[in-house]
Each structure stands twice: as C-alpha cells, then as structure tokens.
Design a protein around this motif. Sequence first.
Motif, PDB file in Angstrom:
ATOM      1  N   GLN A   1       3.393   9.788  -0.034  1.00  0.00           N
ATOM      2  CA  GLN A   1       3.112  10.535  -0.750  1.00  0.00           C
ATOM      3  C   GLN A   1       3.964  11.112  -0.808  1.00  0.00           C
ATOM      4  O   GLN A   1       4.541  12.480  -1.945  1.00  0.00           O
ATOM      5  CB  GLN A   1       1.590  10.854  -0.320  1.00  0.00           C
ATOM      6  CG  GLN A   1       0.085  10.063  -0.740  1.00  0.00           C
ATOM      7  CD  GLN A   1      -0.279  10.737   0.292  1.00  0.00           C
ATOM      8  OE1 GLN A   1      -0.595  11.693   0.575  1.00  0.00           O
ATOM      9  NE2 GLN A   1      -2.063   9.742  -0.268  1.00  0.00           N
TER      10      GLN A   1
ATOM     11  N   SER B 134      -3.275   0.549  -3.477  1.00  0.00           N
ATOM     12  CA  SER B 134      -4.140   1.873  -2.311  1.00  0.00           C
ATOM     13  C   SER B 134      -5.596   2.447  -3.440  1.00  0.00           C
ATOM     14  O   SER B 134      -6.216   3.556  -2.822  1.00  0.00           O
ATOM     15  CB  SER B 134      -2.589   2.662  -2.259  1.00  0.00           C
ATOM     16  OG  SER B 134      -2.612   3.400  -3.505  1.00  0.00           O
TER      17      SER B 134
ATOM     18  N   GLU C  35       1.276   4.159  -2.511  1.00  0.00           N
ATOM     19  CA  GLU C  35       1.043   5.839  -2.651  1.00  0.00           C
ATOM     20  C   GLU C  35       1.837   6.368  -2.885  1.00  0.00           C
ATOM     21  O   GLU C  35       2.293   7.453  -3.900  1.00  0.00           O
ATOM     22  CB  GLU C  35       0.561   5.687  -1.314  1.00  0.00           C
ATOM     23  CG  GLU C  35      -1.397   5.520  -0.776  1.00  0.00           C
ATOM     24  CD  GLU C  35      -1.495   6.295  -2.108  1.00  0.00           C
ATOM     25  OE1 GLU C  35      -1.603   6.956  -1.444  1.00  0.00           O
ATOM     26  OE2 GLU C  35      -2.804   5.495  -2.614  1.00  0.00           O
TER      27      GLU C  35
ATOM     28  N   PHE D 185       0.493   6.847   5.143  1.00  0.00           N
ATOM     29  CA  PHE D 185       0.648   7.537   3.373  1.00  0.00           C
ATOM     30  C   PHE D 185       0.724   8.772   3.171  1.00  0.00           C
ATOM     31  O   PHE D 185       1.410   8.634   2.149  1.00  0.00           O
ATOM     32  CB  PHE D 185      -1.073   7.351   3.342  1.00  0.00           C
ATOM     33  CG  PHE D 185      -1.988   5.957   2.277  1.00  0.00           C
ATOM     34  CD1 PHE D 185      -3.147   6.156   1.895  1.00  0.00           C
ATOM     35  CD2 PHE D 185      -1.793   4.732   3.460  1.00  0.00           C
ATOM     36  CE1 PHE D 185      -3.584   5.064   1.266  1.00  0.00           C
ATOM     37  CE2 PHE D 185      -2.110   3.834   2.099  1.00  0.00           C
ATOM     38  CZ  PHE D 185      -3.324   3.934   1.042  1.00  0.00           C
TER      39      PHE D 185
ATOM     40  N   GLN E  96       0.947  -1.205   0.019  1.00  0.00           N
ATOM     41  CA  GLN E  96      -0.205  -0.033  -0.230  1.00  0.00           C
ATOM     42  C   GLN E  96       0.780   1.584  -0.185  1.00  0.00           C
ATOM     43  O   GLN E  96       0.646   1.725  -0.465  1.00  0.00           O
ATOM     44  CB  GLN E  96      -0.689  -0.328   0.945  1.00  0.00           C
ATOM     45  CG  GLN E  96      -2.055  -1.135   1.289  1.00  0.00           C
ATOM     46  CD  GLN E  96      -3.288  -0.588   0.559  1.00  0.00           C
ATOM     47  OE1 GLN E  96      -3.864  -0.062   0.844  1.00  0.00           O
ATOM     48  NE2 GLN E  96      -3.661  -1.235  -0.173  1.00  0.00           N
ATOM     49  N   TRP E  97       2.251   1.315   0.721  1.00  0.00           N
ATOM     50  CA  TRP E  97       2.565   2.141   0.640  1.00  0.00           C
ATOM     51  C   TRP E  97       3.460   2.448  -0.831  1.00  0.00           C
ATOM     52  O   TRP E  97       3.653   3.387  -1.088  1.00  0.00           O
ATOM     53  CB  TRP E  97       3.702   1.969   1.656  1.00  0.00           C
ATOM     54  CG  TRP E  97       3.176   2.311   3.481  1.00  0.00           C
ATOM     55  CD1 TRP E  97       1.408   2.596   3.554  1.00  0.00           C
ATOM     56  CD2 TRP E  97       3.789   1.207   4.424  1.00  0.00           C
ATOM     57  NE1 TRP E  97       2.486   2.009   5.041  1.00  0.00           N
ATOM     58  CE2 TRP E  97       2.478   1.558   5.548  1.00  0.00           C
ATOM     59  CE3 TRP E  97       5.172   0.204   4.737  1.00  0.00           C
ATOM     60  CZ2 TRP E  97       3.083   0.421   6.769  1.00  0.00           C
ATOM     61  CZ3 TRP E  97       5.562   0.227   5.994  1.00  0.00           C
ATOM     62  CH2 TRP E  97       3.570  -0.241   6.694  1.00  0.00           C
TER      63      TRP E  97
ATOM     64  N   VAL F   7      -6.136  12.146   2.016  1.00  0.00           N
ATOM     65  CA  VAL F   7      -5.812  11.003   3.521  1.00  0.00           C
ATOM     66  C   VAL F   7      -6.968  11.527   4.236  1.00  0.00           C
ATOM     67  O   VAL F   7      -7.923  10.898   5.168  1.00  0.00           O
ATOM     68  CB  VAL F   7      -4.582  11.095   3.249  1.00  0.00           C
ATOM     69  CG1 VAL F   7      -4.193   9.994   4.383  1.00  0.00           C
ATOM     70  CG2 VAL F   7      -4.179   9.773   2.209  1.00  0.00           C
TER      71      VAL F   7
END
Length: 234
Positions: A198, A165, A129, A194, A125-126, A174
């Motif tokens: 980013q 994500s 992002e 997150f 997920q990271w 977010v």
Amino acid sequence: MTAAPQKLLAELLGTALLLAVVIGSGIMAERLSAGNVAIALLANTLATAGGLYILIEVFGPISGAHFNPAVSLVMAMRGELPKGLLVPYVAMQLLGAMLGAWLAHAMFDMTILQFSTKLRTGTGQWIAEGVATFGLLLVILRAPAGRASAMVAAYIGAAYWFTASTSFANPAAVFGRMFSDSFAGIAPVSAPAFVVAQLVGAAVAVGVHQLLQPKTVGTPVVATENAPSRTSHV
C-alpha cells in the motif's frame, strides 16, 4: 479553523465507523448469502461504498476524512496536513479501526476480542494492494473540488471487484481487520506485506500525479475547512 482535538476525534470516529461498516456488512453478508461468496462480496461492496461516501461527507469538513495512514502521510508531505498532526492522526486511525472491529462483533453477538485466521498472501495479492492504493491516492489527488467523496466511494466499490485483494488500500483497515475472524478479516501474518504494498502504491501515485500536474506559478491549491479538496478511505 477546526481545532486539533476535533480533527483527531473526527478521524477516530470516522475510521471506527468505516471499519464497523466493512466488517459488519461482511458478517451480515456471509450469514445471509448461504455460502454464495459472490453475493456476499457484492453486499459487502455496496455497504462499504455507501458508508464511505457518507463518512467522507460528514467528517471531511472537520479533518479531511483521511481514515487512512497512507493518505495522511501523503497529505503531510504535501503540506496539506500539519506535520505535527501526522502521528496523532495515524494513532487515532489505528485505534478507531480496532474499535470499529470490536463494535461490529458486539452488534452481531460475536466474541469481541479475536484475531483473523484468513491468510491473504501471494504476489497477486500484493500487486493488487499496490494498484488499489495507487488508484485511491490518484483519485484523491486529482479529484475536482467537491467531488472527492463520490469519486473515492465509486473507486473503492469498483476496486473490490477488479483487484485480487478486494482493495483494502488502507493500512488502518489492515490493522482493524486483523482483529476480526470474519469475512473481511486478514491474518496478522499477512498484514505487513499488505501495508508495504500500500505504501509503495501511494508513493507511485504521488509521482504520477506530479508528472500529470501542469507546471504553474503561484500558490498551490489546498483543502479548506469548509470545502476539502483532498479526502479519502479504506
């Protein structure tokens, strides 16, 4: 030249409407999809891409249509946003994101004040992002004049599907999604990682843009009031 209050109002309204589109379409999609997550995500994607394009076209000539603290930070670093407007821009984006979530809840007769319980965590997920934000900033920085709105909307629509994500790519998004326990929400505990991902993705995009930028002599091209060359998102 557009005055600072008008710019800030544009960022507030634009970010609020963007989050209302993202969260509201997620709620509607979840209600109508009968449990089919793929259909719900597709509906959420189409609404977000369409809404994003329109919002950039409407607010771009006023504020640059950042709607995104990562974009505003990069533009301030590049001299395309006065540094004195960076903090007010980010404040309006965060406030707008929260108000947009509340607006979506009001439209669907949901409890206005709520917090998401949807955990979004893990290395994949990271990385997603970081990749999503990297791509968004690279598109913004390298889009030909007058084409950024369509290119940004198309990229975000694609990134909903090719990133694990579903491409938040926006610290304000977010923040706003933390206030919605719905299809598009993110649990507050998942939010900091997150945002870090980013910001890293945005920084890498700036570096890659510089590597790709041919060395020229003269004044760099920047956005104008009536034809902004640097606009953004979600």
